[in-house]
Design a protein around this motif. Structure first.
Motif, short mmCIF file in Angstrom:
data_model
loop_
_atom_site.label_atom_id
_atom_site.label_comp_id
_atom_site.label_asym_id
_atom_site.label_seq_id
_atom_site.Cartn_x
_atom_site.Cartn_y
_atom_site.Cartn_z
N LEU A 1 0.82 -1.58 -14.19
CA LEU A 1 2.27 -1.52 -14.08
C LEU A 1 2.88 -2.92 -13.93
O LEU A 1 2.40 -3.73 -13.14
N THR A 2 3.91 -3.19 -14.73
CA THR A 2 4.62 -4.46 -14.63
C THR A 2 6.06 -4.21 -14.21
O THR A 2 6.54 -3.06 -14.25
N ILE A 3 6.74 -5.26 -13.82
CA ILE A 3 8.13 -5.15 -13.36
C ILE A 3 9.01 -4.50 -14.43
O ILE A 3 9.84 -3.66 -14.12
N PHE B 1 9.06 -13.79 -9.70
CA PHE B 1 8.36 -12.97 -10.69
C PHE B 1 9.24 -12.81 -11.92
O PHE B 1 10.45 -12.98 -11.86
N ASN B 2 8.57 -12.52 -13.03
CA ASN B 2 9.30 -12.26 -14.27
C ASN B 2 9.01 -10.83 -14.69
O ASN B 2 8.28 -10.11 -14.02
N LEU B 3 9.56 -10.42 -15.79
CA LEU B 3 9.42 -9.03 -16.23
C LEU B 3 7.98 -8.63 -16.53
O LEU B 3 7.63 -7.46 -16.45
N ASP B 4 7.14 -9.58 -16.89
CA ASP B 4 5.74 -9.27 -17.21
C ASP B 4 4.81 -9.38 -15.99
O ASP B 4 3.61 -9.17 -16.12
N SER B 5 5.35 -9.68 -14.84
CA SER B 5 4.53 -9.79 -13.63
C SER B 5 3.99 -8.43 -13.22
O SER B 5 4.67 -7.41 -13.33
N LEU C 1 9.41 5.44 -14.85
CA LEU C 1 8.37 4.46 -15.13
C LEU C 1 7.93 4.60 -16.58
O LEU C 1 7.78 5.73 -17.06
N ARG C 2 7.74 3.48 -17.25
CA ARG C 2 7.13 3.52 -18.58
C ARG C 2 5.65 3.22 -18.37
O ARG C 2 5.27 2.14 -17.94
N ILE C 3 4.83 4.21 -18.65
CA ILE C 3 3.40 4.14 -18.37
C ILE C 3 2.64 4.01 -19.67
O ILE C 3 2.88 4.76 -20.62
N THR C 4 1.68 3.09 -19.70
CA THR C 4 0.75 3.00 -20.81
C THR C 4 -0.56 3.60 -20.34
O THR C 4 -1.22 3.07 -19.45
N GLY C 5 -0.90 4.76 -20.90
CA GLY C 5 -2.07 5.51 -20.45
C GLY C 5 -3.26 5.37 -21.36
O GLY C 5 -3.39 4.39 -22.11
N LYS C 6 -4.11 6.37 -21.31
CA LYS C 6 -5.32 6.38 -22.13
C LYS C 6 -4.96 6.29 -23.60
O LYS C 6 -3.98 6.87 -24.05
N GLY C 7 -5.78 5.58 -24.35
CA GLY C 7 -5.55 5.45 -25.79
C GLY C 7 -4.30 4.66 -26.11
O GLY C 7 -3.71 4.82 -27.17
N ASP D 1 0.82 -1.21 0.00
CA ASP D 1 0.00 0.00 0.00
C ASP D 1 0.86 1.26 0.00
O ASP D 1 0.57 2.22 -0.69
N LYS D 2 1.93 1.24 0.79
CA LYS D 2 2.81 2.41 0.85
C LYS D 2 3.44 2.66 -0.53
O LYS D 2 3.49 3.80 -0.99
N ALA D 3 3.87 1.60 -1.20
CA ALA D 3 4.45 1.75 -2.54
C ALA D 3 3.42 2.31 -3.52
O ALA D 3 3.73 3.17 -4.35
N MET D 4 2.17 1.84 -3.41
CA MET D 4 1.11 2.35 -4.30
C MET D 4 0.88 3.84 -4.05
O MET D 4 0.79 4.63 -5.00
N LEU D 5 0.76 4.23 -2.79
CA LEU D 5 0.51 5.64 -2.46
C LEU D 5 1.65 6.52 -2.94
O LEU D 5 1.42 7.59 -3.51
N GLU D 6 2.88 6.08 -2.71
CA GLU D 6 4.05 6.86 -3.14
C GLU D 6 4.06 7.06 -4.65
O GLU D 6 4.32 8.15 -5.13
N LEU D 7 3.75 6.00 -5.41
CA LEU D 7 3.76 6.13 -6.87
C LEU D 7 2.60 6.99 -7.37
O LEU D 7 2.78 7.80 -8.29
#
Length: 181
Positions: free
Chosen positions: A59-61, A107-111, A71-77, A39-45
């Protein structure tokens, strides 16, 4: 009466948290249990990068560059953008990923980064509930939801830098008028 138009109601801006309230929130949870660290990691991000709920959930690893704190983010559209995250967010992520294996195993990179105790990717509703719970624990008397942290990020970033274009890029808005609102 069928041809009359009703007057437009004034749109209210969302009430944002003060910097002090955000600091109180981010002190939570003070638990060393896996859910608390997650939860702390989620709030911080959410706060340090201005992520949308769906962006955090997806978000993946492999989307995290710890060396450059990006962070590489995939957003809207399905648009991709690169956003920085803070040192405290980095530390929280590292702490969370150290114990991630308790729930997930290897975990792997897609986790997925944020998972439930059963090892499944958190749902949007679960993320919303965890954010609300941590706000209650912190004594923040606001109906807190992930998008409000995005508004806080944008407002605090704009007041500190005065650079609307940078805030626009970090939020992933294609239109500057959206950012101005």
């Amino acid at each position: 009466a069928a041809h009359l138009e009703s007057p437009k109601l004034e749109k209210k801006l969302p009430k944002i948290l003060t910097v002090g309230e955000v600091e109180e929130l981010l002190k939570q949870p003070n638990s060393f249990l896996p859910a608390g660290l997650r939860d702390k990691a989620m709030l911080e991000l959410l706060y340090s990068s201005g992520l949308r709920l769906a962006e955090l959930q997806g978000l993946t690893i492999k989307d995290i560059d710890f060396n450059r704190q990006l962070l590489r983010i995939t957003g809207k559209g399905n648009k991709t953008r690169i956003v920085p995250f803070g040192t405290k967010a980095k530390q929280s992520l590292i702490e969370w990923l150290k114990i991630y294996r308790i729930w997930q195993g290897e975990f792997n990179l897609d986790s997925a980064v944020f998972i439930s105790q059963r090892g499944n990717r958190l749902t949007p509703r679960q993320i919303e509930n965890r954010v609300k719970l941590q706000a209650q624990r912190a004594g923040v008397n606001v109906d807190l939801h992930p998008h409000l942290l995005r508004h806080c990020f944008a407002s605090h970033m704009l007041s500190a830098s005065g650079d609307l274009r940078s805030v626009q890029e970090m939020l992933g808005h294609s239109n500057l008028s959206t950012t101005q609102i």
